[in-house]
Design a protein around this motif. Structure first.
Motif, PDB file in Angstrom:
ATOM      1  N   LEU A 137       0.878  -1.297  -0.178  1.00 43.55           N
ATOM      2  CA  LEU A 137       0.043  -0.035  -0.054  1.00 43.55           C
ATOM      3  C   LEU A 137       0.839   1.346  -0.029  1.00 43.55           C
ATOM      4  N   LYS A 138       2.081   1.101   0.564  1.00 44.21           N
ATOM      5  CA  LYS A 138       2.919   2.393   0.821  1.00 44.21           C
ATOM      6  C   LYS A 138       3.555   2.686  -0.506  1.00 44.21           C
ATOM      7  N   ASN A 139       3.675   1.656  -1.488  1.00 41.79           N
ATOM      8  CA  ASN A 139       4.308   2.069  -2.902  1.00 41.79           C
ATOM      9  C   ASN A 139       3.103   2.257  -3.803  1.00 41.79           C
ATOM     10  N   LEU A 140       1.915   1.915  -3.598  1.00 43.76           N
ATOM     11  CA  LEU A 140       1.046   1.804  -4.524  1.00 43.76           C
ATOM     12  C   LEU A 140       0.635   3.681  -4.727  1.00 43.76           C
ATOM     13  N   PRO A 141       0.664   3.881  -6.054  1.00 49.18           N
ATOM     14  CA  PRO A 141       0.453   5.496  -6.155  1.00 49.18           C
ATOM     15  C   PRO A 141      -1.201   5.736  -5.625  1.00 49.18           C
ATOM     16  N   VAL A 142      -1.576   6.762  -5.339  1.00 48.72           N
ATOM     17  CA  VAL A 142      -2.894   7.416  -4.774  1.00 48.72           C
ATOM     18  C   VAL A 142      -3.567   7.549  -6.186  1.00 48.72           C
ATOM     19  N   ALA A 143      -5.004   7.224  -6.115  1.00 48.78           N
ATOM     20  CA  ALA A 143      -5.783   7.216  -7.382  1.00 48.78           C
ATOM     21  C   ALA A 143      -5.737   8.440  -8.165  1.00 48.78           C
ATOM     22  N   ASP A 144      -5.943   9.775  -7.591  1.00 48.18           N
ATOM     23  CA  ASP A 144      -5.927  11.075  -8.145  1.00 48.18           C
ATOM     24  C   ASP A 144      -4.322  11.244  -8.824  1.00 48.18           C
ATOM     25  N   GLU A 145      -3.372  10.620  -8.248  1.00 49.78           N
ATOM     26  CA  GLU A 145      -1.930  10.908  -9.165  1.00 49.78           C
ATOM     27  C   GLU A 145      -2.012   9.797 -10.213  1.00 49.78           C
ATOM     28  N   VAL A 146      -2.514   9.046 -10.295  1.00 48.06           N
ATOM     29  CA  VAL A 146      -2.685   7.848 -11.391  1.00 48.06           C
ATOM     30  C   VAL A 146      -3.348   8.847 -12.393  1.00 48.06           C
TER      31      VAL A 146
END
Ligand SMILES: Nc1ncnc2c1ncn2[C@@H]1O[C@H](COP(=O)(O)OP(=O)(O)OP(=O)(O)O)[C@@H](O)[C@H]1O
Ligand SMILES: [Mg+2]
Lengths: 253, 406
Positions: A239-248
């Motif tokens: 989860l720490k490495n996952l980009p946040v949705a609005d960044e995508v």
């Protein structure tokens, strides 16, 4: 060696629809020990859900034996099966299956209503504890339609925990959720598992299966292979490495 | 699952669909309310008729001549001649169950005072008559044995006659009126009784000693009827039997020949009128009962819809440990609760409606506790009966099918 919770031998299940006979399970042998986190995988129609329903005592096999926590299922009648579900099993469904217009806490209390040993006060306390455990301390009075999909699934997990079952059975519990929320749910399951809860989790997503400790792959009503997961994913780290949705979203533009 | 949990669940479920629950109950509310109101109306009319009958006299036993056939010609009641002073004496001597006894003769004509006249009936009797017929003298006095013996030209006047001959509020005592050219001195006023159930004015009469009426007005020795009181309420039947014996003897009727008189007791009247109003009550109740039945079918309908709608809920409940009988009880209690709550509201609405009908339509209403208890029981039965099939359907569902129901 920890104790065996689930012991399945030569299990078969057939469905009859009109003149057609569907052989959903064709002789399954399976053994699950306490504390395992199992993913049941396989193509659509391979018999995963059928297997889970039998493990959940919701469906009765045509032949074979199934021993859950030392109890042989074939010797029990309908009411005894219901009592067993109430005391030893927890269910999490793909579509949450919360009661509409019923608050989160009341939804979580539901299984305890069918346990005469639990009084109203204890019922409420245990439901509160379960909701706190899934991180919904502030949402107890919310109705399902006031909760996000992920939160609804957390309520469902709290409900599956509230009777302190020997095993939690989940059928595509992340199937309706986006990646981030799926990982959050997996983090919760991993945490429950690390505290000793046995979990059987049906999924057809490879990455989700890698959060578990052992994968059982079904094909055409039989177990194709069983393998321990090497390099198991840690959901909290992921989860720490996952980009946040609005960044995508921003990256696309 | 224990009963308090089941009740809690049922209340939750009804609360989740307040409007629907209310509308479903409406059928039961209307049904119960109309059953209670209809029974109250029927019972009220029965009671008012009975009150009327008991106001007609005390433990009344009366004899009237039956019409007689003579040579194939029906002579009719008026021409019948079978009751005379001889019969009166026979009854007095041979009927220990009779306490008061009076002949009744009746003349029809005009009562005249100065330039006013009024058509009315003149009744003749002895001194027992007022007691038998529960008539009171509001002013002045009744006539005495002496008046009867001497065929005195005195009379008591009813309120209606008084009003029409003298005007309201005048004191006519001591004044003289004429009836069929015979002068009568008014010695008392009869207390008003009002109209009876059949719409007859019970105050439109004059009352005089029967001797006077027989000798001076009718020139006849016959009675129109004989009126009497039995010693107590339970003796009327016995009195009637004694009277029949005495009259057959005094009329020298042979064994096997028909009576030429007819005896009626107050009890007979009550029984006949009660059976009539019982039929009325049953009819009204039955019509209202149909609406209750329709209300019950409404519950069944909604319970079926509810079971279908909540199929997934049922599946879930089964998955988390609900047994078939838990599900059955849940839906059964829901439908019983619907019908009982509806029933209780209906009882209050029904009682209220009865009172309203009583006030607005001036109809006597009597709400019997039995009808309230009956309605309540019927509601419970309706809840069980009409809830049973939907509940059975719910309990018989397969948990997996129910969980995946779309
Ligand atoms: N109630 C039923 N009646 C008839 N056939 C059924 C029933 N349930 C399952 N089947 C059949 O049994 C087989 C196995 O179904 P199952 O639901 O276990 O598959 P699955 O592995 O869970 O698939 P998916 O990944 O699509 O959920 C399928 O061929 C299906 O059509
Ligand atoms: Mg499936």
């Amino acid at each position: 060696m920890s104790k065996t919770i689930i012991e399945v031998k030569d299990l078969t299940k057939e469905f009859h629809v009109g003149d057609v006979t569907v052989r959903a399970l064709k002789g399954v042998n399976l053994s699950i020990a306490e504390g395992e986190f199992i993913a049941i995988m396989g193509a659509s129609g391979s018999g995963k859900s059928t297997m889970l329903n039998i493990l959940g005592c919701l469906e009765i096999p045509n032949s074979g034996t199934y021993i859950l926590d030392g109890v042989d299922m074939s010797e029990l009648n309908k009411d005894e099966l219901a009592a067993l579900r109430n005391q030893k099993l927890g269910f999490v469904f793909q579509s949450y299956n919360l009661l509409p217009r019923t608050s989160a806490i009341e939804n979580v209390e539901l299984p305890l209503f069918y346990n005469n040993k639990v009084n109203a006060k204890e019922r409420r306390e245990r439901a509160e504890k379960a909701l706190i455990r899934v991180g919904l301390k502030d949402r107890m009075g919310h109705m399902p339609n006031q909760l996000s999909g992920g939160q609804q699934q957390r309520v469902a997990i709290a409900r599956s925990l509230v009777n302190d079952p020997v095993v939690i059975l989940a059928d595509e519990a992340t199937g309706n959720l986006d990646t981030r929320t799926s990982y959050e749910i997996m983090a919760l399951f991993q945490e429950l598992n690390s505290n000793g809860k046995t979990i059987v989790f049906v999924t057809h997503e490879m990455d989700i299966a890698r959060f578990t400790s052992r994968n059982i792959v079904f094909r055409d009503g039989k177990i194709l292979k069983t393998e321990d997961v090497k390099e198991r994913f840690n959901a909290v780290e992921m989860l720490k490495n996952l980009p946040v949705a609005d960044e995508v979203q921003a990256a696309k533009n | 699952m224990n009963i308090s949990n089941l009740l809690k669940l049922a209340v939750y479920a009804l609360k989740r669909n307040r409007m629907r629950a209310l509308l479903t109950m409406l059928g039961i509310i209307i049904g119960v309310a109309s059953v209670i109101a209809m029974l109250a109306i029927g019972e009220g009319s029965k009671k008012s008729i009975q009150d009327q009958i008991s106001s007609m006299g005390t433990n009344l036993v009366s004899v009237s001549p039956t019409s007689q056939h003579r040579g194939g010609v029906e002579l009719g009641n008026a021409a019948s001649v079978s009751l005379t002073i001889k019969d009166l004496d026979a009854i007095r001597d041979e009927c220990p169950s009779i306490s008061d006894l009076s002949p009744e003769v009746r003349a029809n004509g005009q009562a005249v005072y100065s330039n006013k006249n009024w058509p009315t009936s003149l009744f003749g009797s002895n001194t027992d008559y007022l007691r038998i017929k529960l008539i009171e003298v509001s002013e002045g006095r009744g006539f005495t044995e002496q008046d009867v013996k001497g065929a005195a030209k005195v009379c008591l006047i009813g309120e209606t006659v008084l009003e029409n001959l003298f005007g309201k509020g005048t004191n006519p005592i001591g004044l003289s009126i004429r009836y069929k050219k015979v002068p009568f001195t008014i010695i008392g006023i009869l207390k008003a009784k009002g109209t009876n159930t059949y719409g007859q004015d019970q105050d439109d009469l004059l009352l005089a000693p029967y001797t006077t009426v027989q000798k001076r007005v009718l020139a006849s020795t016959f009675f129109n009827s004989i009126q009497s009181s039995a010693i107590d309420e339970s003796s009327t039947k016995k009195a009637a039997a004694e009277m029949e014996q005495a009259l057959r003897k005094s009329h020298k009727l042979k064994e096997g020949s028909e009576n030429d008189f007819r005896i009626r007791t107050q009890e007979d009247l009550v029984t006949t009128s009660s059976s009539v109003s019982n039929v009325l009550t049953i009819l009204l109740g039955a019509i209202a009962g149909i609406s209750l039945l329709v209300g019950g079918i409404g519950i069944m309908n909604i319970m079926y819809v509810s079971v279908t709608e909540r199929t997934r809920e049922i599946g879930l409940r089964m998955a988390v440990g609900g047994r078939g009988k838990d599900i059955l009880m849940q839906f059964l209690i829901e439908s019983i609760l619907l019908s009982i709550i509806g029933g209780v509201i209906g009882i209050f609405v029904g009682i209220g409606a009865s009172q309203l009908i009583g006030i607005l339509m001036k109809w006597p209403v009597v709400v019997l506790p039995a009808s309230v208890i009956l309605s309540f029981l019927v509601c419970t039965v309706i809840g069980v009966f009409f809830g049973w099939y939907p509940a059975r359907k719910a309990a018989g569902l397969n948990p997996i099918d129910a969980l995946h129901y779309e």
